[in-house]
Design a protein around this motif. Sequence first.
Motif, PDB file in Angstrom:
ATOM      1  N   PHE A  96      -1.547  -0.729 -45.099  1.00  0.00           N
ATOM      2  CA  PHE A  96      -0.698  -1.828 -44.632  1.00  0.00           C
ATOM      3  C   PHE A  96      -1.226  -2.421 -43.327  1.00  0.00           C
ATOM      4  CE2 PHE A  96       2.884  -3.188 -41.909  1.00  0.00           C
ATOM      5  CZ  PHE A  96       3.213  -4.346 -42.602  1.00  0.00           C
ATOM      6  N   ILE A  97      -1.588  -1.581 -42.368  1.00  0.00           N
ATOM      7  CA  ILE A  97      -2.042  -2.113 -41.083  1.00  0.00           C
ATOM      8  C   ILE A  97      -3.448  -2.707 -41.169  1.00  0.00           C
ATOM      9  CG2 ILE A  97      -0.504  -0.670 -39.697  1.00  0.00           C
ATOM     10  CD1 ILE A  97      -2.901   1.137 -39.068  1.00  0.00           C
ATOM     11  N   ALA A 115       0.722 -10.309 -36.047  1.00  0.00           N
ATOM     12  CA  ALA A 115       0.005 -10.507 -34.777  1.00  0.00           C
ATOM     13  C   ALA A 115      -0.772  -9.238 -34.400  1.00  0.00           C
ATOM     14  CB  ALA A 115       0.979 -10.882 -33.672  1.00  0.00           C
ATOM     15  N   ASN A 116      -0.270  -8.074 -34.755  1.00  0.00           N
ATOM     16  CA  ASN A 116      -0.938  -6.814 -34.425  1.00  0.00           C
ATOM     17  C   ASN A 116      -2.079  -6.477 -35.377  1.00  0.00           C
ATOM     18  OD1 ASN A 116       1.308  -6.765 -32.718  1.00  0.00           O
ATOM     19  ND2 ASN A 116       1.182  -4.555 -32.607  1.00  0.00           N
ATOM     20  N   PHE A 117      -2.166  -7.163 -36.508  1.00  0.00           N
ATOM     21  CA  PHE A 117      -3.240  -6.877 -37.452  1.00  0.00           C
ATOM     22  C   PHE A 117      -4.615  -7.172 -36.851  1.00  0.00           C
ATOM     23  CE2 PHE A 117      -0.195  -7.493 -41.248  1.00  0.00           C
ATOM     24  CZ  PHE A 117       0.184  -6.165 -41.171  1.00  0.00           C
ATOM     25  N   VAL A 118      -4.680  -8.056 -35.897  1.00  0.00           N
ATOM     26  CA  VAL A 118      -5.952  -8.316 -35.215  1.00  0.00           C
ATOM     27  C   VAL A 118      -6.426  -7.020 -34.551  1.00  0.00           C
ATOM     28  CG1 VAL A 118      -7.056  -9.583 -33.334  1.00  0.00           C
ATOM     29  CG2 VAL A 118      -5.415 -10.741 -34.830  1.00  0.00           C
ATOM     30  N   ILE A 119      -5.510  -6.289 -33.958  1.00  0.00           N
ATOM     31  CA  ILE A 119      -5.838  -5.019 -33.296  1.00  0.00           C
ATOM     32  C   ILE A 119      -6.144  -3.937 -34.328  1.00  0.00           C
ATOM     33  CG2 ILE A 119      -4.942  -3.170 -31.819  1.00  0.00           C
ATOM     34  CD1 ILE A 119      -3.157  -5.377 -30.504  1.00  0.00           C
ATOM     35  N   THR A 120      -5.261  -3.783 -35.309  1.00  0.00           N
ATOM     36  CA  THR A 120      -5.419  -2.676 -36.248  1.00  0.00           C
ATOM     37  C   THR A 120      -6.607  -2.865 -37.193  1.00  0.00           C
ATOM     38  OG1 THR A 120      -3.769  -3.650 -37.743  1.00  0.00           O
ATOM     39  CG2 THR A 120      -2.991  -1.998 -36.153  1.00  0.00           C
ATOM     40  N   LYS A 121      -6.923  -4.099 -37.556  1.00  0.00           N
ATOM     41  CA  LYS A 121      -8.072  -4.328 -38.434  1.00  0.00           C
ATOM     42  C   LYS A 121      -9.389  -4.077 -37.703  1.00  0.00           C
ATOM     43  CE  LYS A 121      -8.031  -7.466 -41.640  1.00  0.00           C
ATOM     44  NZ  LYS A 121      -7.964  -8.764 -42.319  1.00  0.00           N
ATOM     45  N   ALA A 122      -9.377  -4.144 -36.377  1.00  0.00           N
ATOM     46  CA  ALA A 122     -10.585  -3.858 -35.594  1.00  0.00           C
ATOM     47  C   ALA A 122     -10.800  -2.355 -35.432  1.00  0.00           C
ATOM     48  CB  ALA A 122     -10.486  -4.530 -34.222  1.00  0.00           C
ATOM     49  N   MET A 123      -9.812  -1.559 -35.799  1.00  0.00           N
ATOM     50  CA  MET A 123      -9.932  -0.104 -35.706  1.00  0.00           C
ATOM     51  C   MET A 123     -10.819   0.419 -36.830  1.00  0.00           C
ATOM     52  SD  MET A 123      -6.058   1.128 -34.952  1.00  0.00           S
ATOM     53  CE  MET A 123      -5.200   0.669 -33.474  1.00  0.00           C
ATOM     54  N   THR A 124     -11.367   1.598 -36.608  1.00  0.00           N
ATOM     55  CA  THR A 124     -12.136   2.253 -37.661  1.00  0.00           C
ATOM     56  C   THR A 124     -11.174   2.811 -38.699  1.00  0.00           C
ATOM     57  OG1 THR A 124     -12.083   4.427 -36.607  1.00  0.00           O
ATOM     58  CG2 THR A 124     -13.910   2.950 -35.982  1.00  0.00           C
ATOM     59  N   GLU A 126     -11.068   5.817 -39.622  1.00  0.00           N
ATOM     60  CA  GLU A 126     -10.592   7.080 -39.055  1.00  0.00           C
ATOM     61  C   GLU A 126      -9.387   6.837 -38.140  1.00  0.00           C
ATOM     62  OE1 GLU A 126     -12.138  10.763 -36.217  1.00  0.00           O
ATOM     63  OE2 GLU A 126     -13.367   8.970 -36.403  1.00  0.00           O
ATOM     64  N   GLU A 127      -9.443   5.783 -37.350  1.00  0.00           N
ATOM     65  CA  GLU A 127      -8.331   5.479 -36.445  1.00  0.00           C
ATOM     66  C   GLU A 127      -7.090   5.060 -37.230  1.00  0.00           C
ATOM     67  OE1 GLU A 127     -10.496   4.005 -32.350  1.00  0.00           O
ATOM     68  OE2 GLU A 127     -10.460   2.588 -34.028  1.00  0.00           O
ATOM     69  N   ARG A 128      -7.273   4.231 -38.269  1.00  0.00           N
ATOM     70  CA  ARG A 128      -6.116   3.823 -39.079  1.00  0.00           C
ATOM     71  C   ARG A 128      -5.517   5.029 -39.794  1.00  0.00           C
ATOM     72  NH1 ARG A 128      -9.403  -0.778 -39.757  1.00  0.00           N
ATOM     73  NH2 ARG A 128     -10.308   0.013 -41.690  1.00  0.00           N
ATOM     74  N   ASP A 129      -6.361   5.933 -40.287  1.00  0.00           N
ATOM     75  CA  ASP A 129      -5.854   7.150 -40.940  1.00  0.00           C
ATOM     76  C   ASP A 129      -5.110   8.031 -39.942  1.00  0.00           C
ATOM     77  OD1 ASP A 129      -6.915   6.331 -43.359  1.00  0.00           O
ATOM     78  OD2 ASP A 129      -8.705   7.608 -43.208  1.00  0.00           O
ATOM     79  N   ALA A 130      -5.593   8.076 -38.697  1.00  0.00           N
ATOM     80  CA  ALA A 130      -4.919   8.864 -37.659  1.00  0.00           C
ATOM     81  C   ALA A 130      -3.552   8.270 -37.346  1.00  0.00           C
ATOM     82  CB  ALA A 130      -5.786   8.941 -36.396  1.00  0.00           C
ATOM     83  N   LEU A 131      -3.464   6.948 -37.263  1.00  0.00           N
ATOM     84  CA  LEU A 131      -2.159   6.295 -37.053  1.00  0.00           C
ATOM     85  C   LEU A 131      -1.218   6.609 -38.209  1.00  0.00           C
ATOM     86  CD1 LEU A 131      -2.778   2.713 -35.618  1.00  0.00           C
ATOM     87  CD2 LEU A 131      -1.311   4.478 -34.668  1.00  0.00           C
ATOM     88  N   ASP A 132      -1.735   6.540 -39.423  1.00  0.00           N
ATOM     89  CA  ASP A 132      -0.957   6.863 -40.617  1.00  0.00           C
ATOM     90  C   ASP A 132      -0.414   8.285 -40.525  1.00  0.00           C
ATOM     91  OD1 ASP A 132      -0.355   7.873 -43.312  1.00  0.00           O
ATOM     92  OD2 ASP A 132      -1.312   6.065 -44.058  1.00  0.00           O
ATOM     93  N   ALA A 133      -1.298   9.239 -40.223  1.00  0.00           N
ATOM     94  CA  ALA A 133      -0.891  10.650 -40.139  1.00  0.00           C
ATOM     95  C   ALA A 133       0.157  10.853 -39.046  1.00  0.00           C
ATOM     96  CB  ALA A 133      -2.102  11.542 -39.880  1.00  0.00           C
ATOM     97  N   TYR A 134      -0.043  10.206 -37.910  1.00  0.00           N
ATOM     98  CA  TYR A 134       0.901  10.352 -36.804  1.00  0.00           C
ATOM     99  C   TYR A 134       2.274   9.803 -37.196  1.00  0.00           C
ATOM    100  CZ  TYR A 134       3.144   9.650 -32.278  1.00  0.00           C
ATOM    101  OH  TYR A 134       4.036   9.656 -31.230  1.00  0.00           O
ATOM    102  N   MET A 135       2.295   8.621 -37.764  1.00  0.00           N
ATOM    103  CA  MET A 135       3.582   8.017 -38.136  1.00  0.00           C
ATOM    104  C   MET A 135       4.265   8.805 -39.250  1.00  0.00           C
ATOM    105  SD  MET A 135       2.994   3.958 -37.635  1.00  0.00           S
ATOM    106  CE  MET A 135       4.750   3.645 -37.791  1.00  0.00           C
ATOM    107  N   MET A 136       3.477   9.303 -40.197  1.00  0.00           N
ATOM    108  CA  MET A 136       4.060  10.066 -41.294  1.00  0.00           C
ATOM    109  C   MET A 136       4.598  11.419 -40.814  1.00  0.00           C
ATOM    110  SD  MET A 136       4.064   8.154 -43.917  1.00  0.00           S
ATOM    111  CE  MET A 136       4.321   9.204 -45.336  1.00  0.00           C
ATOM    112  N   SER A 137       4.192  11.848 -39.652  1.00  0.00           N
ATOM    113  CA  SER A 137       4.693  13.130 -39.123  1.00  0.00           C
ATOM    114  C   SER A 137       6.136  13.024 -38.646  1.00  0.00           C
ATOM    115  CB  SER A 137       3.796  13.608 -37.971  1.00  0.00           C
ATOM    116  OG  SER A 137       3.979  12.822 -36.808  1.00  0.00           O
ATOM    117  N   PHE A 138       6.705  11.835 -38.653  1.00  0.00           N
ATOM    118  CA  PHE A 138       8.086  11.645 -38.188  1.00  0.00           C
ATOM    119  C   PHE A 138       9.116  11.733 -39.310  1.00  0.00           C
ATOM    120  CE2 PHE A 138       5.780  10.220 -34.566  1.00  0.00           C
ATOM    121  CZ  PHE A 138       6.599  10.540 -33.501  1.00  0.00           C
ATOM    122  N   GLN A 139       8.717  12.053 -40.514  1.00  0.00           N
ATOM    123  CA  GLN A 139       9.690  12.122 -41.611  1.00  0.00           C
ATOM    124  C   GLN A 139      10.507  13.394 -41.575  1.00  0.00           C
ATOM    125  OE1 GLN A 139       7.767  12.507 -45.438  1.00  0.00           O
ATOM    126  NE2 GLN A 139       5.824  12.473 -44.400  1.00  0.00           N
TER     127      GLN A 139
END
Length: 139
Positions: A96-97, A115-124, A126-139
Motif C-alpha cells: 500500500f505505501i 502526499a506521503n507516498f513520495v517519501i515511502t516510495k523512495a524507501m527501499t 527492506e524499509e517498507r517491509d520493516a514499516l509493515d512489520a512494525y505496524m502489524m505488531s500493533f494488532q
Amino acid sequence: MKTILKSLAVIALAFSLTNCGEKKETDAMGNPTDATPEVVVETENAEDAQLALGAELFKGKGTCIACHKAAEKTVGPSMKEIATIYKEKGASIAKFINEEGEPLVDAAQYEVMKANFVITKAMTQEERDALDAYMMSFQ
C-alpha cells in the motif's frame, strides 16, 4: 664464493619453508581476514532489528507518527486498527505505501496519505517491509 652461495641457498630454503602451508587472506591494511566468515543470524534478533528499523522509520523519515498513533484515531486511523484490518484481509501495508495496493482502512483519507507516498516510495523494499512489520505488531 661457495660460502655465499650456501648462505643464499639456506636463506632461500628457510624463506620457502616459512611461506608454505595454508595461505591466509589479508585486507587492504595487511591484517589477516577469515576467507569464509561464519554468519549466524538468529531469527529473534533479525525480527527485533526489523521492528527497530520500522519504529525508527515510522517516527522519523516516514513521518507516519504525525498522523497515526498506536491505539487512537487522530488525523489517520490508529495503528491497531490498520494492523487488524490488514491482517483480516491478508493484505500488505508495504504494498500500500508503495502505491501497489488499495486503501483498506479509511478510503476518505487516501488523498491525504498520497502526499506521503513520495517519501515511502523512495524507501527501499527492506524499509517498507520493516514499516509493515512494525505496524502489524500493533494488532
